[in-house]
Design a protein around this motif. Structure first.
Motif, PDB file in Angstrom:
ATOM      1  N   UNK A  47      -1.299  -9.762  10.681  1.00  0.00           N
ATOM      2  CA  UNK A  47      -0.132  -9.132  10.055  1.00  0.00           C
ATOM      3  C   UNK A  47       1.138  -9.887  10.439  1.00  0.00           C
ATOM      4  N   UNK A  65      -6.732   0.525   1.330  1.00  0.00           N
ATOM      5  CA  UNK A  65      -7.538  -0.503   1.971  1.00  0.00           C
ATOM      6  C   UNK A  65      -6.604  -1.464   2.690  1.00  0.00           C
ATOM      7  N   UNK A  66      -6.833  -1.615   3.998  1.00  0.00           N
ATOM      8  CA  UNK A  66      -5.895  -2.393   4.810  1.00  0.00           C
ATOM      9  C   UNK A  66      -5.819  -3.839   4.338  1.00  0.00           C
ATOM     10  N   UNK A  91     -16.801  -1.083   5.439  1.00  0.00           N
ATOM     11  CA  UNK A  91     -15.511  -0.911   6.125  1.00  0.00           C
ATOM     12  C   UNK A  91     -14.417  -0.542   5.141  1.00  0.00           C
ATOM     13  N   UNK A  92     -14.457  -1.224   3.962  1.00  0.00           N
ATOM     14  CA  UNK A  92     -13.435  -0.915   2.962  1.00  0.00           C
ATOM     15  C   UNK A  92     -13.616   0.490   2.414  1.00  0.00           C
ATOM     16  N   UNK A  96      -9.298   1.409  11.091  1.00  0.00           N
ATOM     17  CA  UNK A  96      -8.953   1.146   9.694  1.00  0.00           C
ATOM     18  C   UNK A  96      -7.764   0.228   9.464  1.00  0.00           C
ATOM     19  N   UNK A  97      -7.177  -0.313  10.510  1.00  0.00           N
ATOM     20  CA  UNK A  97      -5.964  -1.106  10.282  1.00  0.00           C
ATOM     21  C   UNK A  97      -6.252  -2.601  10.140  1.00  0.00           C
ATOM     22  N   UNK A 112     -10.850  -5.764   6.460  1.00  0.00           N
ATOM     23  CA  UNK A 112     -12.310  -5.855   6.614  1.00  0.00           C
ATOM     24  C   UNK A 112     -12.775  -7.264   6.962  1.00  0.00           C
ATOM     25  N   UNK A 128     -14.821   2.998   4.060  1.00  0.00           N
ATOM     26  CA  UNK A 128     -14.323   3.885   5.122  1.00  0.00           C
ATOM     27  C   UNK A 128     -12.788   3.968   5.104  1.00  0.00           C
ATOM     28  N   UNK A 129     -12.142   2.810   4.965  1.00  0.00           N
ATOM     29  CA  UNK A 129     -10.670   2.800   4.912  1.00  0.00           C
ATOM     30  C   UNK A 129     -10.163   3.639   3.749  1.00  0.00           C
ATOM     31  N   UNK A 167     -21.276  -5.187   5.455  1.00  0.00           N
ATOM     32  CA  UNK A 167     -20.450  -4.444   6.407  1.00  0.00           C
ATOM     33  C   UNK A 167     -18.988  -4.454   6.012  1.00  0.00           C
ATOM     34  N   UNK A 168     -18.545  -5.525   5.349  1.00  0.00           N
ATOM     35  CA  UNK A 168     -17.164  -5.514   4.861  1.00  0.00           C
ATOM     36  C   UNK A 168     -16.971  -4.431   3.803  1.00  0.00           C
ATOM     37  N   UNK A 191       0.837  -1.202   0.000  1.00  0.00           N
ATOM     38  CA  UNK A 191       0.000   0.000   0.000  1.00  0.00           C
ATOM     39  C   UNK A 191       0.877   1.259   0.000  1.00  0.00           C
TER      40      UNK A 191
END
Ligand SMILES: NC(=O)c1ccc[n+]([C@@H]2O[C@H](COP(=O)([O-])OP(=O)(O)OC[C@H]3O[C@@H](n4cnc5c(N)ncnc54)[C@H](O)[C@@H]3O)[C@@H](O)[C@H]2O)c1
Ligand SMILES: [Zn+2]
Ligand SMILES: [Zn+2]
Lengths: 394, 233
Positions: free
Chosen positions: A136, B224-225, B213-214, A105-106, A109, B216-217, B209-210, A24
């Motif tokens: 991770x 996207x995390x 969440x994406x 956000x880490x 999802x 929002x990220x 919801x996934x 990223x």
């Protein structure tokens, strides 16, 4: 690269894994120079944290040199950095309140579903600490991909050794926040359960914050000696009745604040511990919480309870009555590491905090498995293990 | 003319017709009570507790509360299954609306959405299905209020009968925007139905919801995390 991987309960191995890449834009790649084994890693080693998969790279206390940066990273190649174990975006509601360990956000999802079910809200991500917190790859490796590298890592000035600053990644801020959560008033008496690295840093921090007396509790003479060196009075729970002793050592009032720096694998031969352990073994997600129960019983009326020790599941025989009737205040959580790193780096530089006294062993990364075993089964002598990737002997 | 606000599927009326005072509870006569007590102390105590619960503080009529209809204990509205989710995003309303309104952006955070094509006022959504197949949903915008909401409904020729809306409201205390997405759909029959049921019905809430969440990220952090250590897995 070489990396320490989890294979199963009490089975960790150094293996060859693919090198990480920038994925990223805000990523950086760190070449690890020092990385430690944490008491939290022992929960994984003992298999009491769910969601760890065979082959996962462990480790969340690490530092090293920046060797690659994504287009949005603010780091520069060649910089030496310590990386917080909490992965935080710096942009969400929680990060803006400096509640970094609650970052929204880490955690990828699809990894958020389990903790949302388990805890009502999705947890944020941590390095090398199960798939509940992101899965991770961790820092007990030669290289680590560090997301949000513009927010987390703190750059270390030349002239400071790895050993002095490595613990900014976790246990120093954790001990510090544990003491801060006690809301210490000058002259207060603070009791600390557990003289592992977290408890020892909590002892030291409590004195810096003005505690008059700190009482440290453990069973290992080696660790108790370190607590005493930091100025604490000590109680060996194998030879002394802790509750009685604490009352007597605090003028019959009980400590003003108590810190549970033990967590979900408390030792003890009391019936509650034995029951807890049986349930943990059969895997119903029960925590062993002897220290926590004792802390709640010991603290004075209207006192403060700080819980840096890690818990993951459910608890029986929780002394809820004592908590409510005595009007206690409770503060806990994974440490908001990024909130403290700058201030603590300054205090280390000025000599206010001693960060190297607890390191008992330094090993090459290749010997990490021996490090885990000894840190787990010879706690008296092994207080903190630092691993050095890329070295053959130390 | 369709008005979204009149659509019963989107209205918070989870209880349908008011319940009658005596509906859904049971008051045992003396004989029954005697039998229950005869089963022993434990059973007696349980029966007593149940009797208390069933007869004390009983509410006959429950007027609608303020929660969104989809959170009601009933999850079907006529033929439609409804799912929805709200997320607070730390960005201004206008920016989020604009991002969503360019439907081409949606595949960035909607994993199964393969392709979006706009032909006149009709949008064609190509959704990835198992075994390399695809489902096409054709929709037309029903309402589009700049910076506030977009709603859509499927048209003739769509593989799935569906409608949905997304609303953007200012969050309190400067927290950004509350984005609420709601999807209603008729689970189709046959083999397609089985797949749709799997993709939407078994896990519609999870999928939704996934995706939020994406989103929002992406909006808050610009990425996207992922825990992937390399670009290609
Ligand atoms: N909140 C956070 O962010 C955070 C960060 C790091 C570590 N932790 C947690 O803090 C805890 C301590 O970490 P550590 O690295 O110091 O671990 P550690 O395992 O080295 O130390 C734990 C100590 O507690 C002692 N102990 C066990 N039972 C006890 C009892 N009944 N009474 C008193 N002492 C007892 C042990 O003898 C040991 O010395 C762990 O649960 C760890 O997961 C939390
Ligand atoms: Zn740690
Ligand atoms: Zn964040």
């Amino acid at each position: 690269m070489r990396a320490l991987t989890w294979q199963g309960k009490h089975d960790v191995r150094v293996e060859t894994m693919p090198d990480p890449e920038i994925v990223n834009p805000r990523d950086a790649i760190i070449k690890v120079t020092s990385t430690a084994i944490c008491g939290s890693d022992l929960h994984l080693y003992d298999g009491v944290i769910p969601g760890v998969l065979a082959g996962d790279i462990l480790g969340h206390e690490f530092m090293g040199e920046v060797v690659e940066t994504g287009p949005k990273s603010t780091l520069k190649k060649g910089q030496r950095v310590v990386v917080p174990f909490t992965i935080s975006c710096g942009k969400c509601f929680f990060c803006e309140q400096s509640l970094y360990s609650a970052c929204d956000n880490s955690n990828p999802a699809d990894k958020q579903d389990i903790s949302e079910k388990l805890y009502g809200h999705a947890m944020s991500a941590l390095f090398g600490y199960s798939h509940l917190t992101g899965g991770y790859p961790g820092g007990q490796a030669e290289y680590v991909r560090v997301p949000f590298s513009d927010v987390g890592p703190i750059v270390i000035p030349d002239g400071m050794d790895d050993d002095e600053v490595l613990f900014l990644s976790d246990i120093l801020p954790t001990g510090w926040m544990a003491a801060e959560n006690c809301d210490i008033k000058p002259g207060d008496t603070v009791a600390v359960w557990g003289c592992g690295p977290v408890g020892l840093f909590a002892v030291q921090s409590a004195f810096v914050m003005g505690a008059g007396k700190v009482i440290a509790i453990d069973e290992y003479p080696g660790r108790l000696a370190l607590a005493r060196k930091m100025g604490a009075e000590v109680i060996d729970f194998k030879q002394t009745n802790v509750l009685e002793a604490l009352m007597e050592m605090s003028g019959g009032m009980g400590p003003d604040a108590v810190i549970d720096a033990v967590g979900m694998e408390a030792h003890g031969m009391a019936p509650d511990t034995i029951l807890d352990n049986i349930k943990q073994t059969v895997g119903v997600g029960a925590d062993s919480a002897h220290a926590l129960r004792e802390a709640i019983m010991a603290v004075r009326k209207g006192g403060r309870l700080s819980i840096p020790g890690v818990y993951g599941g459910f608890l029986d025989k929780f002394p809820l009555g004592a908590l409510m009737e005595k009007g206690l205040q409770v503060r806990t959580g994974q440490t908001h590491v990024q909130r403290y790193t700058k201030d603590l780096l300054r205090r280390i530089g000025e000599g206010e905090l001693d960060t190297t006294f607890m390191i008992s062993h330094r090993l090459p990364l290749e010997e990490a498995a021996r490090g885990y075993e000894s840190f787990r089964f010879n706690q008296n002598e092994w207080t903190k293990v630092v691993l050095k990737p890329g070295t053959e002997t130390i | 003319m369709y008005s979204d606000n009149d659509d019963p599927r989107f209205l918070p009326s989870p209880y349908g017709a008011p319940r009658r005072y005596d509906e859904g509870s049971y008051r045992p006569d003396r004989g029954t009570t005697a039998v229950v007590l005869g089963l022993g102390v434990l059973a007696g105590a349980a029966g007593y507790a149940w009797y208390q619960a069933a007869t004390r503080n009983r509410v006959g009529h429950r007027p609608p509360d303020d929660a969104p209809g989809r959170t009601s204990r009933q999850s079907r509205y006529g033929n439609y299954a409804v799912t929805g989710r709200t997320v607070t995003i730390n960005k201004p309303r206008a920016e989020l609306y604009r991002f969503w309104r360019s439907f081409q952006n949606l595949p960035q955070f909607m994993e199964n959405l393969h392709d979006v094509r706009e032909v006149g006022d009709v949008t064609e959504w190509t959704i990835r299905a198992p075994l390399d197949r695809e489902v096409t949903v054709r929709t037309r915008i029903v309402q589009d209020v700049e910076g506030e909401m977009i709603s859509w409904r499927s048209i003739e020729g769509s593989d799935i009968d569906t409608e949905g809306k997304v609303t953007f409201r200012d969050a309190p205390a400067d927290r950004g925007t509350e984005v609420e997405a709601i999807i209603a759909y008729v689970p189709p029959a046959g083999e397609l139905g089985r797949w749709v049921a799997k993709a939407f019905q078994a896990e519609p809430a999870i999928q939704g919801r996934r995706e939020l969440r994406r989103l929002k990220m992406l909006m808050e952090t610009g990425e996207i995390a992922t825990n992937a250590n390399r670009k290609t897995a």
